[in-house]
Design a protein around this motif. Structure first.
Motif, short mmCIF file in Angstrom:
data_model
loop_
_atom_site.label_atom_id
_atom_site.label_comp_id
_atom_site.label_asym_id
_atom_site.label_seq_id
_atom_site.Cartn_x
_atom_site.Cartn_y
_atom_site.Cartn_z
N ARG A 197 0.81 -1.22 0.00
CA ARG A 197 0.00 0.00 0.00
C ARG A 197 0.85 1.27 0.00
O ARG A 197 0.33 2.37 -0.19
CB ARG A 197 -0.92 0.00 1.22
N ASP A 245 -4.38 7.84 -2.87
CA ASP A 245 -3.52 7.69 -4.04
C ASP A 245 -3.50 8.96 -4.89
O ASP A 245 -2.48 9.29 -5.48
CB ASP A 245 -3.99 6.51 -4.90
N LEU A 294 -9.24 7.33 -8.81
CA LEU A 294 -8.26 7.17 -7.75
C LEU A 294 -8.88 7.52 -6.41
O LEU A 294 -9.60 8.52 -6.30
CB LEU A 294 -7.05 8.09 -7.98
N GLY A 312 2.04 3.98 -3.74
CA GLY A 312 1.67 5.31 -4.20
C GLY A 312 2.70 6.36 -3.82
O GLY A 312 3.03 7.25 -4.62
N LEU A 357 -0.06 11.01 -6.36
CA LEU A 357 0.10 10.87 -7.80
C LEU A 357 -0.05 12.20 -8.53
O LEU A 357 0.54 12.38 -9.60
CB LEU A 357 -0.88 9.84 -8.34
#
Length: 390
Positions: A60, A152, A148, A63, A156
Motif C-alpha cells: 500500500r 492515491d 483514484l 503510491g 500521484l
C-alpha cells in the motif's frame, strides 16, 4: 555502445518486461554493452532479470514510492557513475521509479519509450471506472470520477507535476504506436516519434485442419473483452459445426468466464488453458484458424496481434488503439467495434466458414509481421535512433 535500459520492474510480470529483456539481449547480440536497471519488488533475487536493482514495492506504500523513491535516485546515481552509459533508454518509470531519477539524466543522451498511457493517466489506461474512454486531462477529474481514491490521488498528482517539471531531461520521446503518439500530443507532449514493437520470428503454422478453432491470449480482466468473444461464439455455434475456442491466460475473471461459458451453453466448446509457457501456447495455437483480440480498451500496441500474424494466423481485433495499426482490414484480418458482439460474430463467421480465406489472411499477416514487426527490425530502429541523440 554502452546502453542503460531503465524499467519499473525487475521481474517478468508482463509484456513490457519481456520487451525490456528482448531489447537488452538484442543489443548484446549486436556487440553492445547493454544493461538493465529496475526496481525489485520480490524478495527472491533469483526472479530478477535486471543487472542493477533498487527498492520497489507492491504494498500500500507504492503510491508514495511512485512519487518519491530516494532509493532509486541514489542507486541510479551510483550506476551512472560506474557504468557511464552512452545512452539511457527509459521504458517505464512511473509505477516504481519516481520522477526523482530524471535530473540525473540531464547530462546523458536519453529517450523515453512510452509503452502505455501512464505519463498522461495515473491509471495508465485512459479508461473511466465504468469502462468508457476518458476524455479529460489528469487532475482533479481523476478523483471526481473515482479513478483514484484520495490516498492515491494526492501523491500521484504530485508525481505528475514532477514529471512535467523534469521531462526536458529526455532528448527524445518514442511511442510504441500512433495511437499512443496522438494521446501524448493531445496532452501537450511533443515531439513524439513512433517505433512499433517487435516480436520473435516464429515458424509458420501448418495448413489448417478441422475443427474450426478460435484462439485468444489475454489476461482475464474485463478490459480484455473475453466475455464479448464468448457471447459471439454462442451466437454462431449452430452455424459453425464443431467450433472450438482456446483461451490462454489467467486473471480474476477466470471463474466468471467458466460460469459464462456454461450459461451460454458452450462450455464443451471452450477450453480455458490458464497461464502457459510460450512454447506451449504456440503448440496449442498452431491449429487456430483465427486469433481474436476483443479488447474493450485502446490497447497501446497489442503484442498478441503481431505474434499471431507472425505465426500465419488471421486476426480479428477491436478497432481501437494500436490494434487498428497492426491489423489491415480485409488483408490480414478484420477490425470490429469494441464490445460489439454482433460485429464480432459476423467477422468470425466470415473466417471460420471459409478455410481458403483464413489461409489467405494468415499468409498476408505473416508477410506484414516479418516486414514491420520483427524483433530485429525493432532493435535496429532503436540503435539508429541512439546515434542521433546527444
Amino acid at each position: 555502445m554502452k546502453i542503460l535500459l531503465i524499467h519499473d520492474y525487475a521481474e517478468l510480470i508482463g509484456g513490457a518486461e519481456v520487451g525490456a529483456l528482448t531489447l537488452r539481449n538484442g543489443f548484446r547480440q549486436r556487440g553492445h554493452d547493454a544493461r538493465l536497471f529496475a526496481a525489485r519488488t520480490q524478495p527472491n533475487p533469483k526472479t530478477s532479470i535486471a543487472d542493477y536493482t533498487c527498492l520497489g514495492t507492491t504494498s500500500r506504500f507504492r503510491g508514495l514510492l511512485q512519487t518519491v523513491n530516494p532509493w532509486a535516485y541514489w542507486r541510479l546515481k551510483q550506476v551512472l557513475a560506474d557504468f557511464q552509459p552512452d545512452v539511457v533508454h527509459v521504458r517505464m518509470f512511473l509505477t516504481q521509479l519516481s520522477p526523482l531519477i530524471l535530473p540525473l539524466l540531464q547530462p546523458i543522451p536519453s529517450l523515453y519509450h512510452v509503452v502505455w498511457y501512464r505519463p498522461i493517466c495515473p491509471r495508465g489506461s485512459k479508461l473511466l471506472p465504468n469502462g468508457t474512454p476518458c476524455q479529460t486531462a489528469a487532475g482533479l477529474a481523476c478523483y471526481q470520477n473515482r479513478c483514484l481514491p484520495l490516498q492515491d490521488w494526492l501523491p500521484l498528482m504530485g508525481q505528475m507535476q514532477l514529471w512535467q517539471r523534469w521531462r526536458s531531461a529526455f532528448d527524445c520521446i518514442v511511442a510504441n504506436s500512433y495511437a499512443v503518439q496522438q494521446q501524448l500530443l493531445a496532452a501537450g507532449i511533443s515531439p513524439v516519434r513512433v517505433i512499433w514493437n517487435g516480436v520473435p520470428v516464429l515458424p509458420a503454422r501448418p495448413p489448417l485442419t478441422a475443427p474450426p478453432t478460435i484462439a485468444v491470449a489475454a489476461r482475464l480482466v474485463p478490459e480484455k473483452g473475453v466475455d464479448v468473444l464468448l457471447q459471439a461464439v454462442a451466437a454462431i455455434s449452430d452455424r459453425i459445426p464443431n467450433l472450438q475456442v482456446l483461451v490462454a491466460g489467467h486473471g480474476p475473471q477466470f471463474p466468471a468466464l467458466q460460469q459464462l461459458a456454461h450459461q451460454l451453453g458452450i462450455a464443451n466448446q471452450v477450453t480455458l488453458l490458464g497461464h502457459l509457457p510460450r512454447a506451449q501456447v504456440e503448440a496449442h495455437f498452431a491449429k487456430a484458424w483465427v486469433q481474436v483480440v476483443p479488447s474493450r480498451w485502446a490497447e497501446p500496441f497489442g503484442f498478441v496481434a503481431p505474434e499471431a500474424m507472425m505465426r500465419g494466423t488471421a486476426v480479428i481485433a477491436s478497432h481501437t488503439g494500436g490494434l487498428a495499426e497492426i491489423v489491415q482490414e480485409g488483408t490480414t484480418g478484420f477490425l470490429v467495434p469494441p464490445g460489439d458482439v454482433d460485429a464480432l460474430a459476423d467477422a468470425l463467421v466470415r473466417v471460420l466458414s471459409d478455410r481458403t480465406l483464413a489461409e489467405r489472411l494468415g499468409a498476408h499477416g505473416r508477410e506484414r509481421a516479418l516486414q514491420h514487426f520483427s524483433e530485429s527490425v525493432w532493435i535496429d530502429q532503436f540503435l539508429q535512433l541512439y546515434r542521433t541523440l546527444g
